[in-house]
Design a protein around this motif. Structure first.
Motif, mmCIF file in Angstrom:
data_model
loop_
_atom_site.group_PDB
_atom_site.id
_atom_site.type_symbol
_atom_site.label_atom_id
_atom_site.label_comp_id
_atom_site.label_asym_id
_atom_site.label_seq_id
_atom_site.Cartn_x
_atom_site.Cartn_y
_atom_site.Cartn_z
ATOM 1 N N PRO A 57 -0.182 -1.444 -1.851
ATOM 2 C CA PRO A 57 -0.158 -0.068 -2.333
ATOM 3 C C PRO A 57 0.806 0.137 -3.490
ATOM 4 N N GLU A 58 1.779 -0.753 -3.599
ATOM 5 C CA GLU A 58 2.716 -0.729 -4.716
ATOM 6 C C GLU A 58 3.218 -2.151 -4.926
ATOM 7 N N THR A 148 0.503 -8.246 7.636
ATOM 8 C CA THR A 148 0.804 -6.972 6.997
ATOM 9 C C THR A 148 2.215 -6.874 6.430
ATOM 10 N N GLY A 156 3.673 2.307 6.882
ATOM 11 C CA GLY A 156 3.081 3.179 5.876
ATOM 12 C C GLY A 156 2.552 2.443 4.662
ATOM 13 N N LEU A 157 3.179 1.325 4.310
ATOM 14 C CA LEU A 157 2.734 0.515 3.169
ATOM 15 C C LEU A 157 1.995 -0.734 3.642
ATOM 16 N N GLN A 160 -1.000 1.061 8.270
ATOM 17 C CA GLN A 160 -1.462 2.437 8.140
ATOM 18 C C GLN A 160 -2.178 2.644 6.802
ATOM 19 N N TRP A 161 -1.658 2.049 5.751
ATOM 20 C CA TRP A 161 -2.287 2.147 4.432
ATOM 21 C C TRP A 161 -3.639 1.442 4.414
ATOM 22 N N ASP A 164 -6.102 3.686 5.988
ATOM 23 C CA ASP A 164 -6.404 4.841 5.137
ATOM 24 C C ASP A 164 -7.234 4.454 3.909
ATOM 25 N N GLU A 165 -6.864 3.359 3.269
ATOM 26 C CA GLU A 165 -7.435 3.039 1.951
ATOM 27 C C GLU A 165 -8.399 1.855 1.945
#
Length: 438
Positions: A57-58, A148, A156-157, A160-161, A164-165
């Motif tokens: 995600p980043e 992960t 969250g990164l 869960q991300w 979501d994505e």
């Protein structure tokens, strides 16, 4: 089933190499990230013909996803999600007997941050899958291998991300195995309970906030925010939460009672659990909801009464206990203080039944005739909370046969984290058998 290859041949070396890649997770603060470890894992899979995808995600916060569906798998079965996280909590080298990122073997143990949480299981998975891929030994069902980022800061990164994505990476999975389960608790020479996580408490991190009348520190003040907050924090911290025994917890307690040949009296459960040794701390934390004050913040000068004071609370609730948790907090803090929910995650629970559980018991017993698999509820949280959002049934099953004297629970996030090399090899052999039956 016995295979011609050695599933445990690489596991210690693989775990050592992963430990040597610093993936410390500092939460909101900058850190090394997981990219180097993710690239290393992807290379290890690529070497045996398994293509891996890197997702982030980043920059630097990288997860690995690989699909392994070789010739011979039963494609009528849903893929088994096999997951582990790559990040670790930070370690202060000055506190350790062995440098935390050196990956050294001392006294027949592999030492280092992540040896238990959870580069041990990452290495087991890689060792087994690489050996099978080289030998052309397909697992029973397709595998979805996911390593992960960011689990240690709430996922969250990471998981869960992904949900979501990149939901498609795991949405077709119905069952999952991952961390914090499958380790042994020795009762006697011929009986070891292997704790399989089937449930974990929910999380509610709260800010308690008291507003008052700011003023000079030399004046009387009957609307002091610090005073109101302090009283509320003391009440929360001292509260004796009533026992709330979930189905997973009851099954574990029944197994303990049978193993120790005792009758469990609700009034003396804590005394019986004390016989379990250090693990009693983990089990005791799952007998009820909990709320622990962890931080205080108020004021800026001795002679100034601040207009606001804040405190942080780490709240955990058992499955089915969330409403009671908030109602109790509201009652304890009173009218002068309010709370805000900073972070919330569901409690998760699945039944200790089905073919996957039967396979766990059979594979443990094949390597340890004294093994008995039992369910338990964990006090903390894992990536299973993310997978649960997709309806995936998650089990903590990272098998380790441990020496009775090892304070295994103390290894999680602790100083001098280490895992016996024989336990790593045991886990790889069990996992290899498991993939034939799962």
């Amino acid at each position: 089933m016995t295979h011609a290859y050695a599933a445990d041949a690489e596991v210690v070396a693989l775990c050592r190499d992963l430990i040597r890649i610093d993936t410390s997770n500092y939460g909101d603060q900058p850190g090394p990230g997981e990219r180097a470890a993710a690239e290393h894992v992807a290379t290890l899979l690529d070497e045996v013909g398994i293509e891996a995808e890197l997702l982030e995600p980043e920059p630097g916060r990288t997860s690995v996803v690989a699909r392994w569906e070789p010739e011979g798998v039963d494609r009528s079965l849903s893929p088994l999600l096999v997951h582990g996280h790559l990040d670790v909590v930070p370690a202060n080298a000055d506190d350790w007997s062995v440098p935390p990122f050196a990956g050294e073997v001392v006294d027949d143990c592999l030492w280092g941050r992540g040896a238990v949480d959870m580069k041990d299981f990452d290495a087991m998975v890689l060792s087994v899958v690489r050996a099978r891929a080289r030998a052309g030994a397909a697992p029973r069902r397709p595998l979805r291998l996911v390593f992960t980022a960011d689990e240690e800061a709430g996922s969250g990164l990471g998981a869960q991300w992904l949900v979501d994505e990149h939901r498609d990476t795991v949405a077709d999975c119905e069952l999952a195995i991952g961390e914090v389960g499958g380790f042994s608790l020795t009762v006697r020479d011929d009986l070891r309970l292997y704790l399989v996580q089937t449930a974990e408490k929910g999380m509610a991190w709260l800010d308690l906030i008291a507003d008052g009348r700011a003023g000079h520190g030399s004046f009387r003040n009957d609307d002091n925010a610090v005073t109101a907050l302090s009283a509320a924090v003391a009440r929360v911290g001292a509260h004796a939460w009533p026992h709330r025994i979930t189905s997973a917890q009851q099954a574990f307690l029944d197994a303990v009672a049978e193993a120790f040949e005792v009758e469990l009296d609700p009034g003396t459960i804590e005394e019986t659990l004390a016989r379990l040794g250090s693990i009693a701390r983990m089990v005791g934390a799952t007998m009820s909801n909990t709320a622990n004050p962890t931080m205080l913040d108020a004021g800026y000068k001795h002679n100034v009464i601040p207009g606001q004071a804040r405190a942080a609370i780490d709240g955990r609730f058992v499955p089915g206990g969330e409403q009671e948790f908030y109602e109790t907090i509201t009652e304890l803090i009173g009218d002068r203080v309010r709370y805000e929910v900073v972070t919330r995650q569901d409690a998760v629970e699945t039944a200790f039944s089905g073919s996957l559980v039967e396979a766990m018991q059979a594979c443990l017993a094949a390597e340890d005739p004294g093994a008995r698999a039992v369910p338990f509820l964990m006090s903390g949280g894992t990536d299973a909370k993310a997978w649960d959002r997709l309806g995936i049934r998650s089990f903590g099953f990272a098998p380790l046969r441990l020496p009775p004297e090892l304070d295994f629970v103390g290894m999680f996030h602790g100083v001098d984290e280490r895992v016996p090399t024989a336990s790593l090899e045991f886990g790889a052999r069990v996992l290899d058998r498991f993939l034939d039956q799962a």
